[in-house]
Design a protein around this motif. Structure first.
Motif, PDB file in Angstrom:
ATOM      1  N   MET A 152      50.225 110.097 -13.097  1.00 50.86           N
ATOM      2  CA  MET A 152      50.080 111.502 -13.467  1.00 50.86           C
ATOM      3  C   MET A 152      48.598 111.840 -13.540  1.00 50.86           C
ATOM      4  SD  MET A 152      51.440 113.478 -16.915  1.00 50.86           S
ATOM      5  CE  MET A 152      50.551 112.392 -18.040  1.00 50.86           C
ATOM      6  N   TRP A 153      48.242 112.977 -12.940  1.00 48.28           N
ATOM      7  CA  TRP A 153      46.875 113.481 -13.000  1.00 48.28           C
ATOM      8  C   TRP A 153      46.833 114.717 -13.896  1.00 48.28           C
ATOM      9  CZ3 TRP A 153      42.488 111.348 -11.116  1.00 48.28           C
ATOM     10  CH2 TRP A 153      42.585 110.379 -10.110  1.00 48.28           C
ATOM     11  N   GLU A 213      48.566 105.783 -15.183  1.00 46.92           N
ATOM     12  CA  GLU A 213      49.485 104.965 -14.396  1.00 46.92           C
ATOM     13  C   GLU A 213      50.706 104.626 -15.249  1.00 46.92           C
ATOM     14  OE1 GLU A 213      49.034 104.166 -11.267  1.00 46.92           O
ATOM     15  OE2 GLU A 213      46.929 104.732 -10.975  1.00 46.92           O
ATOM     16  N   PHE A 214      51.901 104.738 -14.660  1.00 43.52           N
ATOM     17  CA  PHE A 214      53.138 104.438 -15.382  1.00 43.52           C
ATOM     18  C   PHE A 214      53.550 102.992 -15.143  1.00 43.52           C
ATOM     19  CE2 PHE A 214      53.857 109.034 -14.100  1.00 43.52           C
ATOM     20  CZ  PHE A 214      53.348 109.537 -15.284  1.00 43.52           C
ATOM     21  N   ILE A 239      38.809 109.589 -15.599  1.00 45.74           N
ATOM     22  CA  ILE A 239      39.164 108.673 -16.685  1.00 45.74           C
ATOM     23  C   ILE A 239      40.514 108.077 -16.336  1.00 45.74           C
ATOM     24  CG2 ILE A 239      39.557 108.428 -19.159  1.00 45.74           C
ATOM     25  CD1 ILE A 239      37.931 111.069 -19.460  1.00 45.74           C
ATOM     26  N   ARG A 240      40.591 106.772 -16.288  1.00 47.55           N
ATOM     27  CA  ARG A 240      41.846 106.103 -15.915  1.00 47.55           C
ATOM     28  C   ARG A 240      42.410 105.336 -17.103  1.00 47.55           C
ATOM     29  NH1 ARG A 240      42.696 106.194 -10.418  1.00 47.55           N
ATOM     30  NH2 ARG A 240      40.876 106.852  -9.169  1.00 47.55           N
ATOM     31  N   THR A 241      43.735 105.445 -17.266  1.00 48.93           N
ATOM     32  CA  THR A 241      44.435 104.679 -18.289  1.00 48.93           C
ATOM     33  C   THR A 241      45.386 103.733 -17.580  1.00 48.93           C
ATOM     34  OG1 THR A 241      46.222 106.315 -18.501  1.00 48.93           O
ATOM     35  CG2 THR A 241      44.286 106.569 -19.923  1.00 48.93           C
TER      36      THR A 241
END
Length: 252
Positions: free
Chosen positions: A93-94, A107-108, A248-250
């Motif tokens: 999801m963005w 990221e899921f 920003i990435r999770t």
């Protein structure tokens, strides 16, 4: 899709109860099932929502565009009072804020995690009373039903206490009431309907009242540009951060 529309409002959960009018209750539950199945069958859904909320202290105007493409692509373009774009696929999801030039990529790791992220992210733009919810949960909680003067079915459920008003000829929800104990904490009403496709009816205008700490928060909601099963360009469900965007990435 049920997470978005949906939803979209998980208040009809609880233990089984015995109905005083099993025939009418059964008809109401069947109608809930038909409404949910109709939504689930659409290949694409799209509409623009305008909402004006009066908190008693201030008025807030919001506008957003919602798009869905089966089986699991969602795009939400929040236009007012500020710009925000949410693009949801099967694995990530963005969330993009153009003014801040920032993008969050989530990221899921599992379908359950995806569902949780979608529910939390879309909660602010979820309008209660568009869809009835899980018919099996409703059936387990239903206690009584009656026909209103308009010819609609008023279905009462317990634990927690809630009421659905169903329009059988149009296969449409006309209202939703949610209680906490004896206190009414949410009331959603469809004021005007539209027919965006043959045999498919959808709200045009709604009124939603929630109560928090004794304060009534009143929202007037209008839906425009409602379309179903139209071709949507696949690239609208894709996102590439513009040059200069802080990403920003999770990770799961």
């Amino acid at each position: 899709m049920t997470a978005v529309l949906l939803p979209l409002f998980p208040v009809l959960l609880g233990a089984a109860a015995v109905s005083a009018d099993t025939g009418l209750v059964g008809r109401a539950v069947t109608l809930c099932r038909e409404i949910e199945e109709r939504f689930a069958a659409f290949r694409t859904l799209c509409w623009t929502t305008e909402r004006v909320t009066d908190t008693g202290r201030m008025r807030v105007r919001e506008k957003w565009v919602f798009r869905f493409a089966a089986p699991d692509r969602i795009r939400l373009d929040y236009l007012e009072p500020y710009e925000r774009h949410i693009i949801i696929g099967s694995v990530r999801m963005w969330e993009y804020l153009p003014d801040a030039r920032k993008a969050l990529c989530t990221e899921f790791s599992s379908p359950g995690e995806r569902q949780g992220h979608i529910t939390r992210t879309l909660e602010p733009v979820t309008i209660p009373g568009i869809r009835p919810g899980d018919p099996e949960d409703i059936a387990a909680r239903a206690v009584s039903a009656e026909v209103t003067p308009e010819g609609w079915i008023r279905l009462e459920c317990r634990r927690p206490h809630s009421v659905l008003v169903l329009d059988a000829p149009h296969r449409l929800m006309r209202g939703l009431q949610v209680y906490r104990g004896k206190n009414l904490i949410l009331r959603s009403e469809v004021l005007e309907i539209q027919q965006p496709a043959p045999g498919f009816f959808f709200p045009r205008r709604m009124r939603v009242v929630t109560r928090r700490n004794g304060q009534a928060i009143i929202s007037q909601v209008e839906f425009n540009g409602v379309t179903v099963d139209t071709d949507l360009q696949s690239d609208i469900f894709e996102f590439a951060p513009p040059e200069g965007t802080e990403v920003i990435r999770t990770a799961p």
